[in-house]
Design a protein around this motif. Structure first.
Motif, PDB file in Angstrom:
ATOM      1  N   PHE A 252       0.786  -1.140  -0.020  1.00  0.00           N
ATOM      2  CA  PHE A 252       0.014   0.017   0.100  1.00  0.00           C
ATOM      3  C   PHE A 252       0.879   1.295   0.051  1.00  0.00           C
ATOM      4  CE2 PHE A 252      -2.166  -3.244   2.199  1.00  0.00           C
ATOM      5  CZ  PHE A 252      -3.303  -3.395   1.412  1.00  0.00           C
ATOM      6  N   ASP A 253       2.202   1.161  -0.272  1.00  0.00           N
ATOM      7  CA  ASP A 253       3.237   2.300  -0.167  1.00  0.00           C
ATOM      8  C   ASP A 253       2.836   2.870   1.121  1.00  0.00           C
ATOM      9  OD1 ASP A 253       5.023   3.991  -1.021  1.00  0.00           O
ATOM     10  OD2 ASP A 253       3.718   5.067  -2.463  1.00  0.00           O
ATOM     11  N   LEU A 254       2.981   2.468   2.163  1.00  0.00           N
ATOM     12  CA  LEU A 254       2.684   3.256   3.570  1.00  0.00           C
ATOM     13  C   LEU A 254       3.903   2.996   4.445  1.00  0.00           C
ATOM     14  CD1 LEU A 254      -1.033   2.184   4.173  1.00  0.00           C
ATOM     15  CD2 LEU A 254      -0.070   4.382   3.444  1.00  0.00           C
ATOM     16  N   ILE A 304      -7.372   1.471   3.765  1.00  0.00           N
ATOM     17  CA  ILE A 304      -8.491   1.566   3.421  1.00  0.00           C
ATOM     18  C   ILE A 304      -8.316   2.900   2.266  1.00  0.00           C
ATOM     19  CG2 ILE A 304     -10.799   2.192   3.985  1.00  0.00           C
ATOM     20  CD1 ILE A 304     -10.547   0.539   6.601  1.00  0.00           C
ATOM     21  N   ALA A 305      -7.740   3.973   2.914  1.00  0.00           N
ATOM     22  CA  ALA A 305      -7.840   5.389   2.268  1.00  0.00           C
ATOM     23  C   ALA A 305      -7.276   5.444   0.929  1.00  0.00           C
ATOM     24  CB  ALA A 305      -7.048   6.324   3.289  1.00  0.00           C
ATOM     25  N   ALA A 328      -0.790   9.688   8.729  1.00  0.00           N
ATOM     26  CA  ALA A 328      -1.472   9.986   7.401  1.00  0.00           C
ATOM     27  C   ALA A 328      -0.917  11.291   6.891  1.00  0.00           C
ATOM     28  CB  ALA A 328      -2.938  10.481   8.063  1.00  0.00           C
ATOM     29  N   ALA A 329      -0.315  12.258   7.518  1.00  0.00           N
ATOM     30  CA  ALA A 329       0.350  13.369   6.873  1.00  0.00           C
ATOM     31  C   ALA A 329       1.755  12.862   6.292  1.00  0.00           C
ATOM     32  CB  ALA A 329       0.747  14.224   7.973  1.00  0.00           C
ATOM     33  N   LEU A 330       2.305  12.083   6.880  1.00  0.00           N
ATOM     34  CA  LEU A 330       3.677  11.412   6.431  1.00  0.00           C
ATOM     35  C   LEU A 330       3.336  10.724   4.875  1.00  0.00           C
ATOM     36  CD1 LEU A 330       6.597  10.640   6.704  1.00  0.00           C
ATOM     37  CD2 LEU A 330       5.929   8.698   7.712  1.00  0.00           C
ATOM     38  N   ASN A 331       2.201   9.891   4.921  1.00  0.00           N
ATOM     39  CA  ASN A 331       1.661   9.362   3.725  1.00  0.00           C
ATOM     40  C   ASN A 331       1.044  10.103   2.680  1.00  0.00           C
ATOM     41  OD1 ASN A 331       2.806   6.445   4.039  1.00  0.00           O
ATOM     42  ND2 ASN A 331       2.002   6.933   5.984  1.00  0.00           N
ATOM     43  N   GLY A 332       0.814  11.290   2.954  1.00  0.00           N
ATOM     44  CA  GLY A 332       0.014  12.060   2.064  1.00  0.00           C
ATOM     45  C   GLY A 332      -1.316  11.753   1.927  1.00  0.00           C
ATOM     46  N   LEU A 333      -2.027  11.385   2.980  1.00  0.00           N
ATOM     47  CA  LEU A 333      -3.459  10.968   3.331  1.00  0.00           C
ATOM     48  C   LEU A 333      -4.427  11.768   4.046  1.00  0.00           C
ATOM     49  CD1 LEU A 333      -2.773   6.975   2.907  1.00  0.00           C
ATOM     50  CD2 LEU A 333      -4.134   8.506   1.096  1.00  0.00           C
TER      51      LEU A 333
END
Length: 443
Positions: A252-254, A304-305, A328-333
């Motif tokens: 999921f590139d996370l 999920i996002a 969330a911020a680190l992964n641009g979501l």
């Protein structure tokens, strides 16, 4: 006096063999399903007995030689003497039995079990520490089986090899410290870039303690943190600026940063497979609004996002909610997720309705389950209930089959859901711990 003989039918939640002799349930430590054994009673009650195997008369073909020399004394593992395939089969049966006996329901389909590495999998652990003056040494390890004593260990097969090899060095380090009699625990956290040992200390470190701690960290390539009281006192000691802990979900590139005492799944290999299974069952779609209850630091929220859905995460720990925002911020979501701190064990129908409509839920509660959340759903028999607040699909990840079964019973018999599928996740090989996943769909 005749030696009692028993036929082992199954395993209980502690990994003991379960037999019935003259109408009485006997829990027999060391017995495996399908075996015939003689046993010695340790504790006798009116309707059950606790015992241990004296001799195996008929051997299970799944019995195997434990790989860890401390097995049987250390309480960290309960079923190393059972082949991994047998462990999973026993856990699957336990899950099915709980669904029927507690929830009065059965899954329409059993999912293939999720497997992973059997050894070196445990990336989070709390090791007990005890300085034994009479023996002139330090013990570091898990509790002994069924006691509060610390097992005398020099290795551990379920810890990553580089951590297992550190146990003798940990003993040596603690023995050098001024606080050796006030250091009851070392918490281990392994990330992809670093390994952290958190020393739980009940007295201030002295100046003389600094040199041996620094030498240990430099020699073994680990970070040392300390904790003097609650979770907010956890802080790095040496080096002051290490690479930090994190884990990734490449599919999921996370990437997730975390502190050593924050909750993360102990088995990162299984976590990746579990997330893939959860996404397959949930089937999140762009444009949907999905709830992630007991979201923690966003382990499920962010995958999920990635689907394009809008995700609302709810969690009772303020620290984990803050970490979830960071991830969330680190992964641009951050634009696709919303988090809220709330005690989900105090959920009410009114509070749930105030959150608005969700197309789907992902629920991942602690051992106590999610009963108040589940009970807050509209009752299928209530014609005036706001059914629009009931999600069409619920994926429930559980670490306790009995509370999952209880909640499944409510969903199926009161809330208008079908239990479409369920299966076990072998998150903790060689223990009796049963992790599982279930799929519910509204009729």
């Amino acid at each position: 006096m005749n030696t009692p003989i028993a036929h082992i039918e199954s395993l209980d939640y502690e990994g003991r063999g379960v037999a019935r002799v003259d109408g009485k349930t006997i829990f027999i430590d060391g017995g495996l399903p399908g075996e015939q054994v003689t046993y010695r009673t340790l504790r006798r009650k009116a309707n059950y007995e606790v015992a241990e195997v004296s001799k195996v008369l008929k051997l299970s073909n799944l019995r195997t030689t434990p790989e860890c020399k401390h097995f049987g004394v250390c309480g960290g593992c309960a079923i190393q003497h059972l082949d991994v395939t047998g462990q999973v089969a026993a856990k699957q049966r336990m899950l099915e039995d709980n669904f029927w006996h507690i929830g009065k329901t059965r899954p329409e389909r059993m999912l293939p079990a999720i497997y992973g590495p059997s050894w070196g999998y445990r990336h989070k652990a709390r090791l007990r520490v005890r300085y034994v003056a009479k023996k002139g040494g330090v013990l570091v390890g898990f509790n002994e089986k069924a006691t509060s004593f610390v097992a005398d260990m020099d290795s551990c097969k379920v810890l990553p090899p580089h951590v297992s090899q550190l146990i003798p060095a940990m003993k040596e380090l603690v023995g050098k410290l001024s606080v050796r009699e006030s250091l009851p625990q070392i918490e281990v956290a392994v990330g992809e870039l670093s390994t952290v040992l958190v020393l739980r200390i009940l007295a201030p470190l002295q100046a003389s303690d600094t040199a041996p701690i620094k030498a240990f960290a430099d020699t073994h390539g680990v970070e040392i943190w300390t904790q003097s009281k609650g979770p907010d006192t956890v802080q790095p000691f040496y080096p002051p600026q290490g690479p930090g802990l994190s884990y990734s979900l490449p599919e999921f590139d996370l990437r997730y940063p975390f502190k050593p005492t924050e909750f993360t799944q102990v088995n990162p290999h299984i976590n990746r497979v579990m997330l893939r299974r959860a996404m397959q069952l949930l089937q999140p779609q762009a444009g949907e609004r999905i709830a992630d209850f007991f979201c923690g630091l966003g382990n499920f929220t962010l995958p999920i996002a990635r689907s394009g859905a809008s995700v609302f995460g709810m969690e009772g720990s303020a620290a984990l909610v803050a970490r979830a925002h960071e991830s969330a911020a680190l992964n641009g979501l951050q634009g696709q997720v919303e988090y809220q701190e709330a005690d989900l064990f105090k959920m009410t129908p009114e509070l749930l309705a105030s959150l608005g409509h969700f197309d789907k839920w992902l629920v991942d509660p602690p051992r106590d389950g999610a009963m108040e959340l589940i009970k807050s759903l509209p009752d299928v028999a209530d014609a005036n209930a706001p059914s629009k607040h009931a999600p069409q699909r619920i994926v429930y990840v559980s670490c306790n089959p009995s509370t999952l079964a209880r909640d499944a019973g409510i969903l199926v018999h009161s809330k208008g859901y079908r239990l479409l599928a369920s299966g076990v996740i072998n998150m903790f090989p060689h223990t009796a711990h049963v992790e599982s996943i279930a799929l519910f769909e509204r009729v």
